[in-house]
Write an enzyme that holds these catalytic residues in place. Structure first.
Site, short mmCIF file in Angstrom:
data_model
loop_
_atom_site.label_atom_id
_atom_site.label_comp_id
_atom_site.label_asym_id
_atom_site.label_seq_id
_atom_site.Cartn_x
_atom_site.Cartn_y
_atom_site.Cartn_z
N CYS A 142 -6.21 -0.09 12.73
CA CYS A 142 -6.68 0.19 11.37
C CYS A 142 -7.77 -0.82 11.03
CB CYS A 142 -5.53 0.09 10.37
SG CYS A 142 -6.05 0.38 8.65
N CYS A 145 -7.02 -2.45 7.30
CA CYS A 145 -5.99 -3.50 7.25
C CYS A 145 -6.14 -4.50 8.39
CB CYS A 145 -4.60 -2.87 7.31
SG CYS A 145 -4.23 -1.78 5.92
N HIS A 155 -2.30 4.67 7.71
CA HIS A 155 -2.91 4.04 6.53
C HIS A 155 -2.91 5.03 5.37
CE1 HIS A 155 -5.54 1.11 4.49
NE2 HIS A 155 -6.11 2.18 3.97
N CYS A 156 -2.40 4.59 4.23
CA CYS A 156 -2.40 5.42 3.02
C CYS A 156 -3.62 5.04 2.19
CB CYS A 156 -1.12 5.21 2.22
SG CYS A 156 -1.10 6.11 0.65
N CYS A 159 -2.48 4.04 -1.55
CA CYS A 159 -1.88 2.70 -1.68
C CYS A 159 -2.78 1.61 -1.11
CB CYS A 159 -0.52 2.66 -0.99
SG CYS A 159 0.71 3.75 -1.72
N CYS A 162 -1.35 0.06 5.29
CA CYS A 162 -0.68 0.81 6.33
C CYS A 162 0.82 0.83 6.03
CB CYS A 162 -0.94 0.19 7.70
SG CYS A 162 -2.62 0.50 8.33
N HIS A 169 1.83 10.82 0.83
CA HIS A 169 1.84 10.16 -0.48
C HIS A 169 2.08 11.24 -1.53
CE1 HIS A 169 0.84 6.90 -3.34
NE2 HIS A 169 0.46 7.92 -4.10
N CYS A 170 3.14 11.06 -2.30
CA CYS A 170 3.53 12.06 -3.29
C CYS A 170 3.13 11.60 -4.69
CB CYS A 170 5.04 12.29 -3.23
SG CYS A 170 5.63 13.54 -4.41
N CYS A 176 4.52 6.29 -1.74
CA CYS A 176 4.44 6.86 -0.40
C CYS A 176 5.84 7.27 0.04
CB CYS A 176 3.87 5.84 0.60
SG CYS A 176 2.07 5.77 0.61
#
Length: 405
Positions: A142, A145, A155-156, A159, A162, A169-170, A176
């Site tokens: 990543c 990060c 990785h989100c 947010c 990672c 992601h909701c 997450c």
């Protein structure tokens, strides 16, 4: 003089941009909670409509009213409990030992070609228990990060970090869905569906009375019926889909993007251990806590049992290649704790024996045997639980404490 003025101008502009960015970030974070507040307001209104409008003003039988309220509050408590756990459980962050040091990052930047960068990452990843790769057979790295991604971690972008075993992601929970709260999320969907179905079924007998005018028109009851049906229709497909993913030991991301293993290549079922073991990996091996929103998931979010052909290369004696455990593999699946699954049955080994997956050869002939040569890695042992299944929670904690991150 002009240079000083220019510096002052740049400084003030940077400060102003930083303050504006901070205000924007705060605004965005606040807006992310709107879906959660919407769900909370719907639950609060449905409570008023069901308890006050339906139970107290419409249901005249005392026994029926008591039964209505007892079962309703039981489902509501489990629903709210699992929702709270899903929203406020901290995401599973990648340990610091996966972070690439600054010296290695400088080497990557100075690399003249992609192959050299690949070799640098591969050399650093030899110190880490990762078995998945990218499409071009490179270690999953990543660049945001600046770390090596553990297996099943992603990785989100929402947010900004990672996350271990990221599913998605909701926005409805502002969190997450990942290794730490996946059980809570499924229970939240299940109890929400049960809640909506119970409310809808409870209002059906009184719909005819409303239409015929035998009772006073209570629009809250009528609206409650249609809202509960609408939410139930949307929840049944989502809940069924995630139950399907649990039985196959997949995440939503893995169902659309097949994991690629260092040995064996792409395989959607690479982490599957059989339906029962897949279920227990998420819900634990204590059936009494399966449907209670408390943490019982097995593992640590970093090491995952995989099928045997993904653990060993075609040449086990190759330097730097994983070597399968010293147990007889008759085909099927080899867990990282030594349990062998073949089809629907599982063959257990002696729980007293600690099976070891040797990830790299350790040089025991130099410097007292305590140092590793470049390109080598330390063996990792996963102890079995008392019944020979995946590690229990207390066993996992003892193992994690003995293997510092």
């Amino acid at each position: 003089m002009s240079m000083a003025q220019g510096n002052n101008y740049d400084y003030h502009r940077t400060t102003f941009d930083g303050e504006r960015t901070e205000r924007c970030v705060c605004l965005v974070r606040t807006m992310k909670w709107f879906p959660v507040l919407f769900i909370a307001s719907v639950i609060g209104w449905s409570y008023y409509a069901f308890v006050i409008q339906l139970s107290f003003f419409t249901v005249t039988n005392i026994v029926q009213r008591i039964l209505f309220l007892l079962f309703y509050h039981g489902v509501l408590v489990m629903f709210l409990w699992s929702y709270y756990q899903t929203v406020f459980t901290d995401i599973g962050r990648v340990p610091t030992r996966f972070r690439v040091p600054r010296a290695e990052l400088d080497r990557i930047v100075r690399a003249t070609n992609e192959e050299e960068q690949k070799q640098i990452l591969e050399s650093f990843a030899k110190e880490l228990p990762v078995v998945t790769r990218t499409l071009n057979a490179t270690v999953r790295f990543c660049d945001k990060c600046r770390l090596i991604k553990p297996d099943r971690a992603h990785h989100c972008s929402v947010c900004g970090v990672c996350v271990l075993k990221l599913d998605h992601h909701c926005p409805w929970v502002n969190n997450c869905i990942n290794f730490t709260n996946y059980k809570y999320f499924i229970l939240f969907l299940g109890y929400a569906l049960l809640y909506c179905l119970y409310v809808a079924c409870s209002t059906i007998p009184y719909m005819e009375l409303l239409w015929t005018g035998k009772i006073d028109g209570r629009f809250h009851i009528l609206f409650l019926f249609f809202v509960s049906i609408m939410f139930a229709i949307s929840l049944v497909s989502l809940f069924g889909y995630h139950c399907y993913l649990v039985l196959l030991n997949r995440t939503t991301l893995e169902s659309f993007r097949t994991p690629i293993f260092r040995y064996g290549g792409p395989d959607k079922n690479g982490f599957s251990l059989g339906k029962l073991n897949n279920f227990q990996e998420v819900f634990g091996d204590d059936w009494r806590l399966w449907f209670v929103p408390v943490y019982t998931s097995l593992g640590d979010g970093i090491l995952f049992p995989t099928q045997s052909h993904h653990l060993a290369s075609n040449s086990p004696h190759e330097v730097g290649s994983p070597v399968a455990p010293l147990t007889a593999i008759t085909g099927g699946i080899q867990n990282c704790n030594g349990a062998i699954a073949n089809g629907g049955s599982t063959v257990r080994v002696d729980p007293q024996l600690s099976q070891t997956i040797v990830l790299e050869h350790v040089d025991e002939t130099k410097d007292g045997g305590g140092h590793r040569r470049p390109g080598q890695q330390q063996p990792v042992a996963m102890p079995l639980s008392t019944n020979g299944t995946l590690p229990l929670q207390d066993t996992k904690e003892r193992f994690a404490s003995s293997q510092p991150l």
